[in-house]
Every structure is written in C-alpha cells, then in structure tokens.
Motif scaffolding. Structure first.
Motif, PDB file in Angstrom:
ATOM      1  N   GLY A  88      26.741  32.951 -16.427  1.00  0.00           N
ATOM      2  CA  GLY A  88      27.105  34.302 -16.018  1.00  0.00           C
ATOM      3  C   GLY A  88      26.084  35.282 -16.561  1.00  0.00           C
ATOM      4  N   PHE A  89      25.830  36.359 -15.814  1.00  0.00           N
ATOM      5  CA  PHE A  89      24.797  37.325 -16.190  1.00  0.00           C
ATOM      6  C   PHE A  89      25.381  38.729 -16.354  1.00  0.00           C
ATOM      7  CE2 PHE A  89      22.600  33.944 -13.947  1.00  0.00           C
ATOM      8  CZ  PHE A  89      21.477  33.723 -14.719  1.00  0.00           C
ATOM      9  N   ILE A  90      24.909  39.419 -17.398  1.00  0.00           N
ATOM     10  CA  ILE A  90      25.234  40.832 -17.608  1.00  0.00           C
ATOM     11  C   ILE A  90      23.898  41.563 -17.741  1.00  0.00           C
ATOM     12  CG2 ILE A  90      26.386  42.512 -19.090  1.00  0.00           C
ATOM     13  CD1 ILE A  90      28.140  40.140 -20.099  1.00  0.00           C
ATOM     14  N   PHE A  91      23.684  42.560 -16.869  1.00  0.00           N
ATOM     15  CA  PHE A  91      22.390  43.227 -16.818  1.00  0.00           C
ATOM     16  C   PHE A  91      22.442  44.633 -17.423  1.00  0.00           C
ATOM     17  CE2 PHE A  91      22.553  40.267 -13.214  1.00  0.00           C
ATOM     18  CZ  PHE A  91      21.422  39.514 -13.453  1.00  0.00           C
ATOM     19  N   GLN A  92      21.271  45.120 -17.796  1.00  0.00           N
ATOM     20  CA  GLN A  92      21.146  46.443 -18.399  1.00  0.00           C
ATOM     21  C   GLN A  92      21.661  47.548 -17.474  1.00  0.00           C
ATOM     22  OE1 GLN A  92      17.157  47.156 -19.730  1.00  0.00           O
ATOM     23  NE2 GLN A  92      17.413  49.366 -19.858  1.00  0.00           N
ATOM     24  N   PHE A  93      21.377  47.397 -16.174  1.00  0.00           N
ATOM     25  CA  PHE A  93      21.748  48.443 -15.214  1.00  0.00           C
ATOM     26  C   PHE A  93      22.992  48.062 -14.395  1.00  0.00           C
ATOM     27  CE2 PHE A  93      17.196  49.124 -16.019  1.00  0.00           C
ATOM     28  CZ  PHE A  93      17.231  50.452 -16.415  1.00  0.00           C
ATOM     29  N   PHE A  94      23.820  47.183 -14.962  1.00  0.00           N
ATOM     30  CA  PHE A  94      25.141  46.813 -14.428  1.00  0.00           C
ATOM     31  C   PHE A  94      25.062  45.941 -13.172  1.00  0.00           C
ATOM     32  CE2 PHE A  94      25.744  51.460 -15.792  1.00  0.00           C
ATOM     33  CZ  PHE A  94      25.766  51.127 -17.129  1.00  0.00           C
ATOM     34  N   ALA A  95      24.183  46.299 -12.203  1.00  0.00           N
ATOM     35  CA  ALA A  95      23.950  45.498 -10.991  1.00  0.00           C
ATOM     36  C   ALA A  95      25.224  45.252 -10.186  1.00  0.00           C
ATOM     37  CB  ALA A  95      23.275  44.168 -11.346  1.00  0.00           C
ATOM     38  N   LEU A  96      26.106  46.245 -10.153  1.00  0.00           N
ATOM     39  CA  LEU A  96      27.301  46.140  -9.314  1.00  0.00           C
ATOM     40  C   LEU A  96      26.942  46.523  -7.881  1.00  0.00           C
ATOM     41  CD1 LEU A  96      29.908  47.868 -11.664  1.00  0.00           C
ATOM     42  CD2 LEU A  96      29.421  45.421 -11.448  1.00  0.00           C
ATOM     43  N   ILE A  97      27.689  45.999  -6.918  1.00  0.00           N
ATOM     44  CA  ILE A  97      27.481  46.357  -5.515  1.00  0.00           C
ATOM     45  C   ILE A  97      28.171  47.697  -5.276  1.00  0.00           C
ATOM     46  CG2 ILE A  97      27.878  45.667  -3.117  1.00  0.00           C
ATOM     47  CD1 ILE A  97      27.925  42.740  -4.155  1.00  0.00           C
ATOM     48  N   PRO A  98      27.416  48.744  -4.932  1.00  0.00           N
ATOM     49  CA  PRO A  98      27.974  50.105  -4.928  1.00  0.00           C
ATOM     50  C   PRO A  98      29.074  50.342  -3.903  1.00  0.00           C
ATOM     51  CG  PRO A  98      25.740  50.087  -4.026  1.00  0.00           C
ATOM     52  CD  PRO A  98      25.982  48.743  -4.620  1.00  0.00           C
ATOM     53  N   THR A  99      29.077  49.579  -2.816  1.00  0.00           N
ATOM     54  CA  THR A  99      30.081  49.797  -1.759  1.00  0.00           C
ATOM     55  C   THR A  99      31.383  49.044  -2.021  1.00  0.00           C
ATOM     56  OG1 THR A  99      29.090  47.991  -0.492  1.00  0.00           O
ATOM     57  CG2 THR A  99      28.347  50.238   0.011  1.00  0.00           C
ATOM     58  N   LEU A 100      31.415  48.215  -3.060  1.00  0.00           N
ATOM     59  CA  LEU A 100      32.605  47.432  -3.367  1.00  0.00           C
ATOM     60  C   LEU A 100      33.371  48.034  -4.535  1.00  0.00           C
ATOM     61  CD1 LEU A 100      31.282  43.744  -3.122  1.00  0.00           C
ATOM     62  CD2 LEU A 100      32.227  45.183  -1.318  1.00  0.00           C
ATOM     63  N   THR A 101      34.678  47.820  -4.549  1.00  0.00           N
ATOM     64  CA  THR A 101      35.505  48.270  -5.665  1.00  0.00           C
ATOM     65  C   THR A 101      35.272  47.370  -6.876  1.00  0.00           C
ATOM     66  OG1 THR A 101      37.345  46.837  -5.059  1.00  0.00           O
ATOM     67  CG2 THR A 101      37.291  49.058  -4.069  1.00  0.00           C
ATOM     68  N   ALA A 102      35.819  47.782  -8.006  1.00  0.00           N
ATOM     69  CA  ALA A 102      35.744  46.948  -9.211  1.00  0.00           C
ATOM     70  C   ALA A 102      36.342  45.567  -8.926  1.00  0.00           C
ATOM     71  CB  ALA A 102      36.484  47.629 -10.359  1.00  0.00           C
ATOM     72  N   GLU A 104      36.617  44.007  -6.068  1.00  0.00           N
ATOM     73  CA  GLU A 104      35.777  43.237  -5.144  1.00  0.00           C
ATOM     74  C   GLU A 104      34.493  42.752  -5.808  1.00  0.00           C
ATOM     75  OE1 GLU A 104      37.199  45.492  -1.029  1.00  0.00           O
ATOM     76  OE2 GLU A 104      35.577  46.329  -2.255  1.00  0.00           O
ATOM     77  N   ASN A 105      33.947  43.543  -6.725  1.00  0.00           N
ATOM     78  CA  ASN A 105      32.763  43.101  -7.457  1.00  0.00           C
ATOM     79  C   ASN A 105      33.068  41.874  -8.306  1.00  0.00           C
ATOM     80  OD1 ASN A 105      30.013  44.659  -7.523  1.00  0.00           O
ATOM     81  ND2 ASN A 105      31.550  46.239  -7.177  1.00  0.00           N
ATOM     82  N   VAL A 106      34.220  41.892  -8.985  1.00  0.00           N
ATOM     83  CA  VAL A 106      34.604  40.740  -9.813  1.00  0.00           C
ATOM     84  C   VAL A 106      34.931  39.531  -8.933  1.00  0.00           C
ATOM     85  CG1 VAL A 106      36.243  39.894 -11.544  1.00  0.00           C
ATOM     86  CG2 VAL A 106      35.454  42.267 -11.644  1.00  0.00           C
ATOM     87  N   ASN A 139      38.576  51.349  -7.769  1.00  0.00           N
ATOM     88  CA  ASN A 139      37.486  52.324  -7.876  1.00  0.00           C
ATOM     89  C   ASN A 139      36.125  51.674  -7.627  1.00  0.00           C
ATOM     90  OD1 ASN A 139      39.483  53.661 -10.325  1.00  0.00           O
ATOM     91  ND2 ASN A 139      38.739  54.985  -8.695  1.00  0.00           N
ATOM     92  N   ARG A 140      35.267  52.403  -6.906  1.00  0.00           N
ATOM     93  CA  ARG A 140      33.888  51.947  -6.714  1.00  0.00           C
ATOM     94  C   ARG A 140      33.063  52.308  -7.955  1.00  0.00           C
ATOM     95  NH1 ARG A 140      34.848  54.789  -2.177  1.00  0.00           N
ATOM     96  NH2 ARG A 140      33.380  56.390  -2.919  1.00  0.00           N
TER      97      ARG A 140
END
Length: 227
Positions: A88-102, A104-106, A139-140
């Motif tokens: 699993g990866f955790i990045f400095q700039f979060f790298a979440l998909i902006p159009t998805l909710t929390a 949906e990202n998980v 929330n997105r």
C-alpha cells in the motif's frame, strides 16, 4: 518474518552524458511489523530506496526481495500485481481522485481486485472508522482538509490488506496538529494490524514515531538504529 530484503542494490541514472549514482550497494532487511523511517538529506537515496521496495523502479544491480519473492526477476505486469496485492502507498500529495468521494477513493483498490459490493462496503466503512472519517464518507477531496485527505489516503492504502505500507514524506504538506494526528493513526494501525510501515522523511516529528531509523547519505546506509 522478513518482509523486505535488499541485497547489494545499486541504482544509476543516466541523463545524457551525466551519470548519477543514487544507490551504491545498499543492504537492508525489514521484519514484519516494523515501523521504520528512511531518513537523510535531499539526494541521499531514501526516496530511490523506497521506490525499489515499492516495485516502482528497478535496480541497476542487486536484488530486491519482497515477501520472499525476488521482484527484480518479475516483468512489468507481475510487478504491478505485486504492488496491487502486497503493498500500500501513501504519498506526500495525497494522490486522491478528485472526482470521487472519500468512500469511493478507499473503495477503488477493492474494485480493482474484484471484491463483491458487500465486501467492499464492509471494508471501506471499517477503514473510514479506523481513521475517524465515517462522517466524511460522501465528501470529495476538495471538501476535506489536508489532514483528512491524508487519512483517506491511509485508509485506501490499507484497503486490500497489504503486508507492507510505504509512505513518502507523509506529513510534508500538513501542519503540526494534522501531522501528529496522521502519525498517531499510522502507529495505531501498525500496532493493531501488524502491517509493516516504511516511510521516507526528513521531518523530526515523523522520525520520533519510528521504532527503527535508517539513515542514508550519498546512496549508502550511514547508520541503522532501533529505539
């Protein structure tokens, strides 16, 4: 049990006629359940080493063994499978998909791995609860603070139940309060689940949480100490 074994790894980058040796024969073993920090100044090789462990880059020479498997012998697709199933990866700039909710990202890693809707729902809600974000499930990213986004990223990293979590400067874009909260959550999950954490950082706040600190300088391990 040994989760990571680095054997005499070198990494040379060639840019035109310029040659840069990022790693110079690194040897390192990381046991299951460790909470290890890779530290050192910019250019020391810590991020390159993290990329090697994460199967994001290949060494110029030497071996990288993850979970008993020599990943330097795997092709690109096999390395991608290793990342998806084991790391699993955790990045400095979060790298979440902006159009998805929390939520949906998980959920995304579970979708990619073919889990059923019921399995996905149970796992996502379990993880959002673990990072104290059940009330932010819909929330997105642009509706979340930096600390909340990083907590979503932690939940996403854990979704597929990896044996190894890699974090690159996980608090670099967070203030002191949010940085502490993120590190408290990572440490708690490490203790409760036994998942191995390895993170590259120069942040003293992060280093203070580590049970082991590996210091790199000019592509070599300069010091390796456990608390």
């Amino acid at each position: 049990m040994e989760v990571v074994k680095i054997e005499n790894v070198t990494r040379v980058y060639q840019i035109g006629k310029l040659e840069t040796q990022a790693l110079r024969g690194v040897n390192l073993s990381i046991e299951s359940g460790e909470f290890t920090a890779l530290v050192g100044p910019s250019g020391s090789g810590k991020t390159t080493l993290l990329q090697m462990i994460g199967c994001l880059d290949q060494p110029t020479s030497g071996r990288v063994i993850i979970g008993g498997k020599d990943v330097t012998k795997l092709n690109r697709n096999q390395r991608a499978d290793m990342r998806r199933g084991t790391i699993g990866f955790i990045f400095q700039f979060f790298a979440l998909i902006p159009t998805l909710t929390a939520y949906e990202n998980v959920e995304m890693p579970l979708l990619l791995n073919g889990h059923s809707p019921k399995e996905r729902q149970e796992r996502v809600m379990e993880l959002l609860k673990a990072v104290d974000l059940t009330d932010r499930a819909n929330n997105r990213p642009d509706q979340l603070s930096g600390g909340q986004q990083q907590r979503v990223a932690i939940a996403r990293a854990l979704a597929s139940k990896p044996t190894l979590i890699l974090a690159d400067e996980p608090t670099a874009n967070l203030d002191t309060t949010n940085g502490k909260q993120v590190m408290d959550i990572m440490k708690k999950l490490n203790k409760e689940t036994g998942v191995t954490f390895v993170f590259a950082t120069h942040d003293p706040r992060v280093i203070s949480y580590a049970s082991r600190v590996v210091t790199l300088q000019d592509g070599l391990i300069e010091k390796d100490s456990s608390s």
